[in-house]
Design a protein around this motif. Structure first.
Motif, PDB file in Angstrom:
ATOM      1  N   ALA A   1       0.829  -1.218   0.000  1.00  0.00           N
ATOM      2  CA  ALA A   1       0.000   0.000   0.000  1.00  0.00           C
ATOM      3  C   ALA A   1       0.858   1.260   0.000  1.00  0.00           C
ATOM      4  O   ALA A   1       0.463   2.294  -0.553  1.00  0.00           O
ATOM      5  N   GLU A   2       2.042   1.200   0.598  1.00  0.00           N
ATOM      6  CA  GLU A   2       2.948   2.348   0.615  1.00  0.00           C
ATOM      7  C   GLU A   2       3.740   2.461  -0.689  1.00  0.00           C
ATOM      8  O   GLU A   2       4.049   3.564  -1.140  1.00  0.00           O
ATOM      9  N   PHE A   3       4.071   1.319  -1.271  1.00  0.00           N
ATOM     10  CA  PHE A   3       4.911   1.292  -2.466  1.00  0.00           C
ATOM     11  C   PHE A   3       4.172   1.809  -3.698  1.00  0.00           C
ATOM     12  O   PHE A   3       4.752   2.508  -4.538  1.00  0.00           O
ATOM     13  N   ALA A   4       2.892   1.483  -3.833  1.00  0.00           N
ATOM     14  CA  ALA A   4       2.125   1.852  -5.032  1.00  0.00           C
ATOM     15  C   ALA A   4       2.114   3.358  -5.305  1.00  0.00           C
ATOM     16  O   ALA A   4       2.468   3.795  -6.408  1.00  0.00           O
ATOM     17  N   PRO A   5       1.739   4.216  -4.331  1.00  0.00           N
ATOM     18  CA  PRO A   5       1.751   5.654  -4.612  1.00  0.00           C
ATOM     19  C   PRO A   5       3.153   6.218  -4.807  1.00  0.00           C
ATOM     20  O   PRO A   5       3.340   7.194  -5.530  1.00  0.00           O
ATOM     21  N   TYR A   6       4.152   5.583  -4.181  1.00  0.00           N
ATOM     22  CA  TYR A   6       5.538   6.035  -4.345  1.00  0.00           C
ATOM     23  C   TYR A   6       5.984   5.874  -5.794  1.00  0.00           C
ATOM     24  O   TYR A   6       6.685   6.741  -6.334  1.00  0.00           O
ATOM     25  N   ILE A   7       5.583   4.775  -6.429  1.00  0.00           N
ATOM     26  CA  ILE A   7       5.939   4.554  -7.833  1.00  0.00           C
ATOM     27  C   ILE A   7       5.338   5.653  -8.709  1.00  0.00           C
ATOM     28  O   ILE A   7       6.004   6.186  -9.605  1.00  0.00           O
ATOM     29  N   LEU A   8       4.098   6.016  -8.452  1.00  0.00           N
ATOM     30  CA  LEU A   8       3.455   7.104  -9.207  1.00  0.00           C
ATOM     31  C   LEU A   8       4.217   8.415  -9.035  1.00  0.00           C
ATOM     32  O   LEU A   8       4.442   9.150  -9.999  1.00  0.00           O
ATOM     33  N   GLU A   9       4.625   8.706  -7.801  1.00  0.00           N
ATOM     34  CA  GLU A   9       5.387   9.930  -7.515  1.00  0.00           C
ATOM     35  C   GLU A   9       6.720   9.920  -8.259  1.00  0.00           C
ATOM     36  O   GLU A   9       7.146  10.938  -8.810  1.00  0.00           O
ATOM     37  N   GLN A  10       7.385   8.770  -8.272  1.00  0.00           N
ATOM     38  CA  GLN A  10       8.689   8.663  -8.936  1.00  0.00           C
ATOM     39  C   GLN A  10       8.578   8.840 -10.449  1.00  0.00           C
ATOM     40  O   GLN A  10       9.436   9.470 -11.065  1.00  0.00           O
ATOM     41  N   ILE A  11       7.532   8.291 -11.048  1.00  0.00           N
ATOM     42  CA  ILE A  11       7.335   8.459 -12.490  1.00  0.00           C
ATOM     43  C   ILE A  11       7.191   9.935 -12.834  1.00  0.00           C
ATOM     44  O   ILE A  11       7.817  10.441 -13.780  1.00  0.00           O
ATOM     45  N   ALA A  12       6.379  10.653 -12.052  1.00  0.00           N
ATOM     46  CA  ALA A  12       6.172  12.085 -12.300  1.00  0.00           C
ATOM     47  C   ALA A  12       7.465  12.870 -12.090  1.00  0.00           C
ATOM     48  O   ALA A  12       7.844  13.721 -12.915  1.00  0.00           O
ATOM     49  N   LYS A  13       8.172  12.580 -11.004  1.00  0.00           N
ATOM     50  CA  LYS A  13       9.404  13.299 -10.668  1.00  0.00           C
ATOM     51  C   LYS A  13      10.496  13.062 -11.707  1.00  0.00           C
ATOM     52  O   LYS A  13      11.148  14.015 -12.179  1.00  0.00           O
ATOM     53  N   LEU A  14      10.709  11.804 -12.084  1.00  0.00           N
ATOM     54  CA  LEU A  14      11.800  11.485 -12.993  1.00  0.00           C
ATOM     55  C   LEU A  14      11.492  11.875 -14.435  1.00  0.00           C
ATOM     56  O   LEU A  14      12.409  12.136 -15.216  1.00  0.00           O
ATOM     57  N   THR A  15      10.218  11.919 -14.801  1.00  0.00           N
ATOM     58  CA  THR A  15       9.860  12.420 -16.128  1.00  0.00           C
ATOM     59  C   THR A  15      10.271  13.889 -16.250  1.00  0.00           C
ATOM     60  O   THR A  15      10.802  14.316 -17.281  1.00  0.00           O
ATOM     61  N   LYS A  16      10.048  14.671 -15.184  1.00  0.00           N
ATOM     62  CA  LYS A  16      10.477  16.077 -15.170  1.00  0.00           C
ATOM     63  C   LYS A  16      11.998  16.183 -15.246  1.00  0.00           C
ATOM     64  O   LYS A  16      12.543  17.046 -15.944  1.00  0.00           O
ATOM     65  N   LEU A  17      12.686  15.287 -14.539  1.00  0.00           N
ATOM     66  CA  LEU A  17      14.148  15.310 -14.532  1.00  0.00           C
ATOM     67  C   LEU A  17      14.707  14.960 -15.912  1.00  0.00           C
ATOM     68  O   LEU A  17      15.679  15.568 -16.377  1.00  0.00           O
ATOM     69  N   VAL A  18      14.089  14.007 -16.572  1.00  0.00           N
ATOM     70  CA  VAL A  18      14.508  13.623 -17.922  1.00  0.00           C
ATOM     71  C   VAL A  18      14.404  14.818 -18.864  1.00  0.00           C
ATOM     72  O   VAL A  18      15.311  15.089 -19.666  1.00  0.00           O
ATOM     73  N   ARG A  19      13.310  15.561 -18.751  1.00  0.00           N
ATOM     74  CA  ARG A  19      13.118  16.737 -19.608  1.00  0.00           C
ATOM     75  C   ARG A  19      14.125  17.832 -19.269  1.00  0.00           C
ATOM     76  O   ARG A  19      14.649  18.509 -20.166  1.00  0.00           O
ATOM     77  N   ALA A  20      14.382  18.017 -17.970  1.00  0.00           N
ATOM     78  CA  ALA A  20      15.345  19.039 -17.540  1.00  0.00           C
ATOM     79  C   ALA A  20      16.744  18.731 -18.054  1.00  0.00           C
ATOM     80  O   ALA A  20      17.527  19.640 -18.353  1.00  0.00           O
ATOM     81  N   ALA A  21      17.058  17.437 -18.173  1.00  0.00           N
ATOM     82  CA  ALA A  21      18.378  17.025 -18.659  1.00  0.00           C
ATOM     83  C   ALA A  21      18.473  17.092 -20.182  1.00  0.00           C
ATOM     84  O   ALA A  21      19.527  16.827 -20.754  1.00  0.00           O
ATOM     85  N   GLY A  22      17.354  17.450 -20.833  1.00  0.00           N
ATOM     86  CA  GLY A  22      17.367  17.599 -22.286  1.00  0.00           C
ATOM     87  C   GLY A  22      17.260  16.292 -23.044  1.00  0.00           C
ATOM     88  O   GLY A  22      17.577  16.235 -24.240  1.00  0.00           O
TER      89      GLY A  22
END
Length: 330
Positions: A305-326
């Motif tokens: 139950a704790e892991f599921a929302p964390y994965i969603l948060e990580q997808i959103a966070k790292l997608t932004k990081l990927v874009r920031a890195a060009g």
């Protein structure tokens, strides 16, 4: 309603109930007796990297607690997509599991199309451990600090390369962040997993790598690699003398990797709960806890139950990081 109609309705309802029970009974029975045969643990990377090291560290403890063999199956290639897809399409019976990592959550930002959905096609079991990346160099690199490394990269940018286990991995993004923050252009050399990348780093075929202590602590202690900084907000308990990237003068270059276990979507809850209980008990044993702590790895053992929302948060966070890195989706 005519008697014959009522009798017909009862017949249909009875048959429907039988069909439903017939479908549910194997699931209930399977979960109750789970596991009844060896479990395959897919590592979507080559042997020798941190994901592989984590899997092999917990393997004997889980096998002992579950009463069945755990077979580690390395399926490297395509930034982990091959191994991940194998688990996504496996029967949801708990006998094919995935070592999922933070690297996997960069894929939606890097790939225009994936053969699976990281959220819909998997059942999270537990985020097992996490670790901060270390910035290491081969001893032949004449740099004793991050500032000296950056100065060297500015003077000899064409000859300074950094390795990673593949495009979009945590070490790759960390290297791109250092390029961005320091204003340098070190070339990225992707490999099919951290293991092959580490082999070339030890052989001086590449000069730099961001990598977790699980895979390299022994090489640092043996002098085969030199650690310059920890990409975390606090220093490493294993290498307390090593500064953080912020202390080294490059704030914002923070990266780490987490490692968890996931099952195919629709895996019975009883099976998932059994797996989670074994993971939680396994990492709580003094011997395993000590092994992880000595390598600078933080035990998490989060619930499904704790892991599921964390994965969603990580997808959103790292997608932004990927874009920031060009980096653009392929």
């Amino acid at each position: 309603m005519k008697p014959e109609c009522r009798d017909g309705l009862r017949y249909v309802l009875r048959r429907l109930c039988c069909w439903l029970l017939a479908g549910l009974l194997p699931v209930i029975a399977g979960a109750a007796g789970y596991p009844e045969k060896p479990i395959r643990l897919i590592v979507a990377a080559a042997p020798g990297g941190s994901a592989d090291a984590m899997a092999r560290t917990i393997q004997p403890y889980l096998a002992n607690l579950l009463g069945q063999s755990i077979v580690i199956d390395n399926r490297a290639g395509a930034s982990g997509i091959i191994g991940i897809d194998l688990v996504a399409k496996a029967p949801p019976d708990g006998y094919t599991l995935l070592v999922n990592t933070s690297t996997h959550t960069t894929l939606p930002g890097l790939k225009a199309k994936l053969p699976f959905d990281l959220v819909k096609d998997f059942t999270p079991v537990s985020l097992v451990v996490s670790q901060a990346n270390l910035l290491v160099v081969h001893p032949s690199v004449p740099a004793q600090s991050v500032r000296e490394l950056v100065a060297l990269a500015r003077a000899r940018s064409s000859s300074i390369n950094f390795a990673s286990g593949g495009v979009g991995t945590s070490p790759h993004l960390a290297g791109e962040l250092l390029n961005l923050v320091a204003g340098v252009k070190m070339a990225h050399v992707p490999y099919k997993g951290a293991g092959p990348a580490l082999v070339d780093l030890l052989g001086a075929h590449v000069q730099i790598m961001f990598v977790g202590p699980l895979a390299i602590a022994q090489h640092i202690k043996a002098g085969r690699l030199r650690v310059l900084a920890v990409s975390n907000s606090r220093r490493s308990s294993v290498f307390p003398e090593v500064p953080t990237m912020a202390e080294a003068g490059f704030r914002g270059v923070e990266s780490g990797t987490w490692y968890g276990i996931a099952a195919p979507s629709k895996t019975p809850k009883a099976t998932v709960d059994r797996l989670y209980a074994a993971i939680k008990q396994g990492v709580s044993t003094p011997e395993l806890r000590s092994r992880f702590e000595l390598q600078g790895v933080e035990i998490v053992a989060s619930s499904p139950a704790e892991f599921a929302p964390y994965i969603l948060e990580q997808i959103a966070k790292l997608t932004k990081l990927v874009r920031a890195a060009g980096l653009r989706p392929e």
